[in-house]
Design a protein around this motif. Structure first.
Motif, PDB file in Angstrom:
ATOM      1  N   LYS A  38       0.954  -1.212   0.017  1.00  0.00           N
ATOM      2  CA  LYS A  38       0.115   0.041   0.079  1.00  0.00           C
ATOM      3  C   LYS A  38       0.857   1.137   0.017  1.00  0.00           C
ATOM      4  CE  LYS A  38      -3.896  -1.934   2.388  1.00  0.00           C
ATOM      5  NZ  LYS A  38      -4.984  -2.031   3.605  1.00  0.00           N
ATOM      6  N   LYS A  39       2.106   1.082   0.219  1.00  0.00           N
ATOM      7  CA  LYS A  39       3.085   2.370   0.402  1.00  0.00           C
ATOM      8  C   LYS A  39       4.033   2.393  -0.603  1.00  0.00           C
ATOM      9  CE  LYS A  39       2.772   2.887   5.573  1.00  0.00           C
ATOM     10  NZ  LYS A  39       3.464   3.032   6.680  1.00  0.00           N
ATOM     11  N   LYS A  40       4.327   1.100  -1.134  1.00  0.00           N
ATOM     12  CA  LYS A  40       5.266   0.982  -2.399  1.00  0.00           C
ATOM     13  C   LYS A  40       4.681   1.520  -3.688  1.00  0.00           C
ATOM     14  CE  LYS A  40       5.387  -2.509  -4.717  1.00  0.00           C
ATOM     15  NZ  LYS A  40       5.744  -3.941  -4.982  1.00  0.00           N
ATOM     16  N   VAL A  41       5.640   2.335  -4.437  1.00  0.00           N
ATOM     17  CA  VAL A  41       5.005   2.800  -5.664  1.00  0.00           C
ATOM     18  C   VAL A  41       5.916   2.419  -6.781  1.00  0.00           C
ATOM     19  CG1 VAL A  41       4.316   4.745  -7.100  1.00  0.00           C
ATOM     20  CG2 VAL A  41       4.058   4.804  -4.502  1.00  0.00           C
ATOM     21  N   GLU A  42       5.460   1.455  -7.507  1.00  0.00           N
ATOM     22  CA  GLU A  42       6.203   0.472  -8.434  1.00  0.00           C
ATOM     23  C   GLU A  42       6.202   1.382  -9.917  1.00  0.00           C
ATOM     24  OE1 GLU A  42       6.612  -3.548 -11.061  1.00  0.00           O
ATOM     25  OE2 GLU A  42       5.021  -3.472  -9.609  1.00  0.00           O
ATOM     26  N   VAL A  43       7.238   2.182 -10.235  1.00  0.00           N
ATOM     27  CA  VAL A  43       7.397   3.044 -11.424  1.00  0.00           C
ATOM     28  C   VAL A  43       8.136   2.015 -12.562  1.00  0.00           C
ATOM     29  CG1 VAL A  43       8.456   5.043 -12.251  1.00  0.00           C
ATOM     30  CG2 VAL A  43       7.326   5.093  -9.889  1.00  0.00           C
ATOM     31  N   PHE A  44       7.579   1.504 -13.559  1.00  0.00           N
ATOM     32  CA  PHE A  44       8.121   0.856 -14.525  1.00  0.00           C
ATOM     33  C   PHE A  44       8.509   1.501 -15.706  1.00  0.00           C
ATOM     34  CE2 PHE A  44       7.850  -1.968 -18.068  1.00  0.00           C
ATOM     35  CZ  PHE A  44       8.099  -3.442 -17.716  1.00  0.00           C
ATOM     36  N   SER A  45       9.748   1.299 -16.163  1.00  0.00           N
ATOM     37  CA  SER A  45      10.442   2.258 -17.143  1.00  0.00           C
ATOM     38  C   SER A  45      11.487   1.408 -18.023  1.00  0.00           C
ATOM     39  CB  SER A  45      10.742   3.766 -16.866  1.00  0.00           C
ATOM     40  OG  SER A  45      12.349   3.563 -16.117  1.00  0.00           O
ATOM     41  N   TRP A  46      11.960   2.153 -18.844  1.00  0.00           N
ATOM     42  CA  TRP A  46      13.169   1.381 -19.633  1.00  0.00           C
ATOM     43  C   TRP A  46      14.673   2.409 -19.243  1.00  0.00           C
ATOM     44  CZ3 TRP A  46       8.915   1.895 -22.511  1.00  0.00           C
ATOM     45  CH2 TRP A  46       8.650   3.015 -23.273  1.00  0.00           C
ATOM     46  N   ARG A  60      12.609  11.253  -9.059  1.00  0.00           N
ATOM     47  CA  ARG A  60      12.764  10.256  -7.901  1.00  0.00           C
ATOM     48  C   ARG A  60      12.883  11.178  -6.431  1.00  0.00           C
ATOM     49  NH1 ARG A  60      15.823   4.488  -7.025  1.00  0.00           N
ATOM     50  NH2 ARG A  60      15.397   4.187  -4.937  1.00  0.00           N
ATOM     51  N   GLU A  61      13.749  11.840  -6.434  1.00  0.00           N
ATOM     52  CA  GLU A  61      14.396  12.636  -5.239  1.00  0.00           C
ATOM     53  C   GLU A  61      13.147  13.630  -4.883  1.00  0.00           C
ATOM     54  OE1 GLU A  61      18.300  14.265  -6.359  1.00  0.00           O
ATOM     55  OE2 GLU A  61      19.120  12.512  -5.852  1.00  0.00           O
ATOM     56  N   ILE A  62      12.584  14.226  -5.925  1.00  0.00           N
ATOM     57  CA  ILE A  62      11.570  15.208  -5.660  1.00  0.00           C
ATOM     58  C   ILE A  62      10.195  14.497  -5.279  1.00  0.00           C
ATOM     59  CG2 ILE A  62       9.830  16.880  -6.981  1.00  0.00           C
ATOM     60  CD1 ILE A  62      12.386  17.500  -9.197  1.00  0.00           C
ATOM     61  N   PHE A  63      10.008  13.239  -5.869  1.00  0.00           N
ATOM     62  CA  PHE A  63       8.875  12.750  -5.506  1.00  0.00           C
ATOM     63  C   PHE A  63       8.941  11.938  -4.063  1.00  0.00           C
ATOM     64  CE2 PHE A  63       7.416   8.115  -4.762  1.00  0.00           C
ATOM     65  CZ  PHE A  63       6.053   8.488  -4.920  1.00  0.00           C
ATOM     66  N   GLN A  64      10.232  11.540  -3.446  1.00  0.00           N
ATOM     67  CA  GLN A  64      10.435  11.286  -1.977  1.00  0.00           C
ATOM     68  C   GLN A  64      10.197  12.451  -1.071  1.00  0.00           C
ATOM     69  OE1 GLN A  64      14.149   8.886  -2.642  1.00  0.00           O
ATOM     70  NE2 GLN A  64      13.173   7.228  -2.511  1.00  0.00           N
ATOM     71  N   LYS A  65      10.738  13.864  -1.672  1.00  0.00           N
ATOM     72  CA  LYS A  65      10.685  14.897  -0.758  1.00  0.00           C
ATOM     73  C   LYS A  65       9.294  15.164  -0.451  1.00  0.00           C
ATOM     74  CE  LYS A  65      13.548  17.977  -1.695  1.00  0.00           C
ATOM     75  NZ  LYS A  65      14.101  19.059  -2.505  1.00  0.00           N
ATOM     76  N   ARG A  66       8.400  15.167  -1.502  1.00  0.00           N
ATOM     77  CA  ARG A  66       7.066  15.422  -1.456  1.00  0.00           C
ATOM     78  C   ARG A  66       6.061  14.368  -0.855  1.00  0.00           C
ATOM     79  NH1 ARG A  66       4.991  18.030  -7.235  1.00  0.00           N
ATOM     80  NH2 ARG A  66       6.468  19.738  -7.433  1.00  0.00           N
ATOM     81  N   ALA A  68       6.789  11.571   1.781  1.00  0.00           N
ATOM     82  CA  ALA A  68       7.737  10.758   2.657  1.00  0.00           C
ATOM     83  C   ALA A  68       7.119   9.625   3.146  1.00  0.00           C
ATOM     84  CB  ALA A  68       7.807  11.832   4.005  1.00  0.00           C
ATOM     85  N   GLY A  69       5.789   9.506   3.160  1.00  0.00           N
ATOM     86  CA  GLY A  69       4.953   8.342   3.409  1.00  0.00           C
ATOM     87  C   GLY A  69       5.261   7.088   2.328  1.00  0.00           C
ATOM     88  N   GLY A 331      -0.455   6.230  -4.968  1.00  0.00           N
ATOM     89  CA  GLY A 331       0.935   6.418  -5.127  1.00  0.00           C
ATOM     90  C   GLY A 331       1.247   6.709  -6.505  1.00  0.00           C
ATOM     91  N   ALA A 332       0.532   6.038  -7.401  1.00  0.00           N
ATOM     92  CA  ALA A 332       0.708   6.206  -8.761  1.00  0.00           C
ATOM     93  C   ALA A 332       0.436   7.715  -9.172  1.00  0.00           C
ATOM     94  CB  ALA A 332       0.015   5.191  -9.479  1.00  0.00           C
ATOM     95  N   VAL A 333      -0.598   8.275  -8.610  1.00  0.00           N
ATOM     96  CA  VAL A 333      -1.099   9.576  -9.003  1.00  0.00           C
ATOM     97  C   VAL A 333      -0.130  10.748  -8.424  1.00  0.00           C
ATOM     98  CG1 VAL A 333      -2.838  11.317  -8.434  1.00  0.00           C
ATOM     99  CG2 VAL A 333      -3.674   9.164  -9.314  1.00  0.00           C
ATOM    100  N   ALA A 334       0.519  10.187  -7.374  1.00  0.00           N
ATOM    101  CA  ALA A 334       1.390  11.113  -6.517  1.00  0.00           C
ATOM    102  C   ALA A 334       2.430  10.934  -7.540  1.00  0.00           C
ATOM    103  CB  ALA A 334       1.963  10.514  -5.235  1.00  0.00           C
ATOM    104  N   TRP A 335       2.987  10.219  -8.151  1.00  0.00           N
ATOM    105  CA  TRP A 335       4.139  10.192  -9.148  1.00  0.00           C
ATOM    106  C   TRP A 335       3.768  10.999 -10.362  1.00  0.00           C
ATOM    107  CZ3 TRP A 335       9.192   9.800  -9.890  1.00  0.00           C
ATOM    108  CH2 TRP A 335       9.608   9.555 -11.195  1.00  0.00           C
ATOM    109  N   LEU A 336       2.602  10.787 -10.841  1.00  0.00           N
ATOM    110  CA  LEU A 336       2.198  11.517 -11.890  1.00  0.00           C
ATOM    111  C   LEU A 336       2.114  13.089 -11.824  1.00  0.00           C
ATOM    112  CD1 LEU A 336      -0.640   8.925 -13.282  1.00  0.00           C
ATOM    113  CD2 LEU A 336       1.521   9.279 -14.292  1.00  0.00           C
TER     114      LEU A 336
END
Length: 429
Positions: A38-46, A60-66, A68-69, A331-336
């Motif tokens: 529920k907390k992990k966000v799997e970001v799939f890319s190449w 990724r650093e911006i995502f983690q800063k924004r 924290a959970g 979490g996916a929406v947070a990444w988007l």
């Protein structure tokens, strides 16, 4: 032969599944992610190579800063242009085990996922973040189907770039950068006579990348763009000439390297004169040695539109999606939101070697080659990439890749043209 091909595919898929099973968990180890799903966000890319991986790390650093959970899980699969990643992604989606979000090229590449009902529309996010005002209309059009928007573009790349080594050209007596296909062939011949590699290439997909630039340069922008419309002419004499141009140019290529990076490095190191590759190569050439080659532009490497294509920007765009059934939808929406943001795009693109999809990015960050790309994106005619998913859906692209692979072996232009015409007829696009 078909049995051998199917066996090779099976081995490749087994390797990819093993690779995913022991992927990076974000802490530098080789164990799979241990956090609560529920907390992990799997970001799939190449994005695993120099430049692209650095850009992903910056976002990724911006995502983690924004957030924290949330725990970012990098599910990137190595392989230029994403062919291996898309093969594995298909397996995951068919098994109904999607990642939380995955990379996809804006345009026709997304159609298969949309038609299969595998993506959620993102209109709610576009409304919340006012993204229709932030992105160029042509990008929004490419990622929309019947008014629904299915991905968030993070950048714009240029495909039709000719990279070259000025010192190698000087040694060969090439005094002007070739702007036409005949001039290009003449320059390749001069380099060959000096014992250097005239044109470096990588794996099979880089030959398709080369083909799209040759088609654009030989046919012209209008005729190239008509190839992707109903009633397109793949069997006529103009296409025959374009494919013969491709055959001639390919005859000057060196032995295929493993992927685009070692092929580009041959130019940077002075082993080869030319390489036709997208502008992600700029990040690889230019970035410091811990993430690139640390080369000096205009000295160690230089660039120009691929021959015959000046005034046209052959474009593609990396974007991220929201799969239906994503284990961590929030979490996916947070990444988007990070991928769509000005902060995220300005952190990502200078390292990746691309320009931002947003219209309000900080232009001061985009210098050297990237300044040229920003200017041309705003003024040039547009044409969409084949290999990178703008103008063809995935089955059509696979058919083109297969035809190019056969042609690289037999050099039979008539058979090649027939195969391309048949692929277009069967595309369903």
């Amino acid at each position: 032969m078909r049995r051998q091909l199917m066996a090779a595919v099976a081995v490749t898929m087994a390797g990819l599944l093993a690779l995913t099973a022991c992927g990076d968990n974000g802490s530098g180890g080789t164990q799979g992610p241990q956090a609560d799903p529920k907390k992990k966000v799997e970001v799939f890319s190449w994005w695993t190579g120099p430049g692209e991986a650095d850009g992903l790390k910056a976002m990724r650093e911006i995502f983690q800063k924004r957030n924290a959970g949330l725990e970012f899980f990098d599910a990137a699969v190595a392989g230029g242009s994403g062919d291996k990643a898309r093969a594995l992604l298909t397996t995951k989606l068919q098994a109904q085990t999607p990642p939380d979000t995955f990379q996809g090229h804006a345009g026709a590449e997304l159609q298969g996922y949309i038609k299969s009902g595998q993506l959620e529309p993102l209109n709610f996010l576009y409304d919340e973040l006012k993204l229709k005002d932030a992105f160029p209309q042509q990008l929004v059009d490419q990622i929309s189907v019947r008014g629904q928007i299915y991905s968030v573009p993070v950048n714009v790349h240029r495909s039709n770039v000719m990279w070259f080594n000025p010192a190698v050209l000087k040694e060969a007596g090439v005094t002007e950068v070739p702007t036409t296909i005949p001039d290009f062939v003449a320059a390749l011949e001069k380099v060959r006579q000096k014992g250097r590699i005239p044109l470096s290439i990588g794996s099979e997909w880089t030959m398709v990348h080369l083909l799209e630039s040759v088609l654009l340069g030989s046919l012209g922008t209008d005729a190239y763009n008509k190839l992707w419309t109903a009633g397109s002419d793949w069997s006529g004499p103009a296409m025959t000439k374009a494919l013969n141009d491709f055959k001639t140019i390919l005859s000057y290529a060196g032995d295929p390297a493993d992927d685009w990076q070692p092929a580009a490095k041959q130019v940077a190191d002075g082993q080869a004169a030319f390489n036709i590759m997208g502008d992600w190569a700029y990040g690889y050439f230019h970035n410091p040695p811990d993430g690139g080659l640390g080369k000096t532009s205009k000295t160690d490497f230089d660039w120009a539109p691929s021959p015959g294509t000046a005034g046209t920007f052959m474009w593609l765009s990396d974007s991220f999606t929201l799969p239906k059934g994503a284990p961590n939808r929030d979490g996916a929406v947070a990444w988007l939101k990070v991928a769509a943001s000005k902060e995220g795009q300005d952190a990502f693109n200078p390292k990746k070697g691309s320009i931002p999809a947003r219209k309000d990015a900080d232009t001061a960050l985009y210098t050297d080659y990237l300044a040229d790309a920003l200017k041309d994106w705003g003024s040039d005619d547009l044409a969409g990439s084949i290999q990178h998913g703008v103008v063809v859906n995935d089955p059509w692209r696979v058919s083109i890749n297969e035809a190019v692979g056969v042609f690289h072996g037999d050099k039979d232009v008539a058979a090649f043209q027939t195969a391309l015409a048949e692929a277009a007829k069967n595309s369903g696009q």
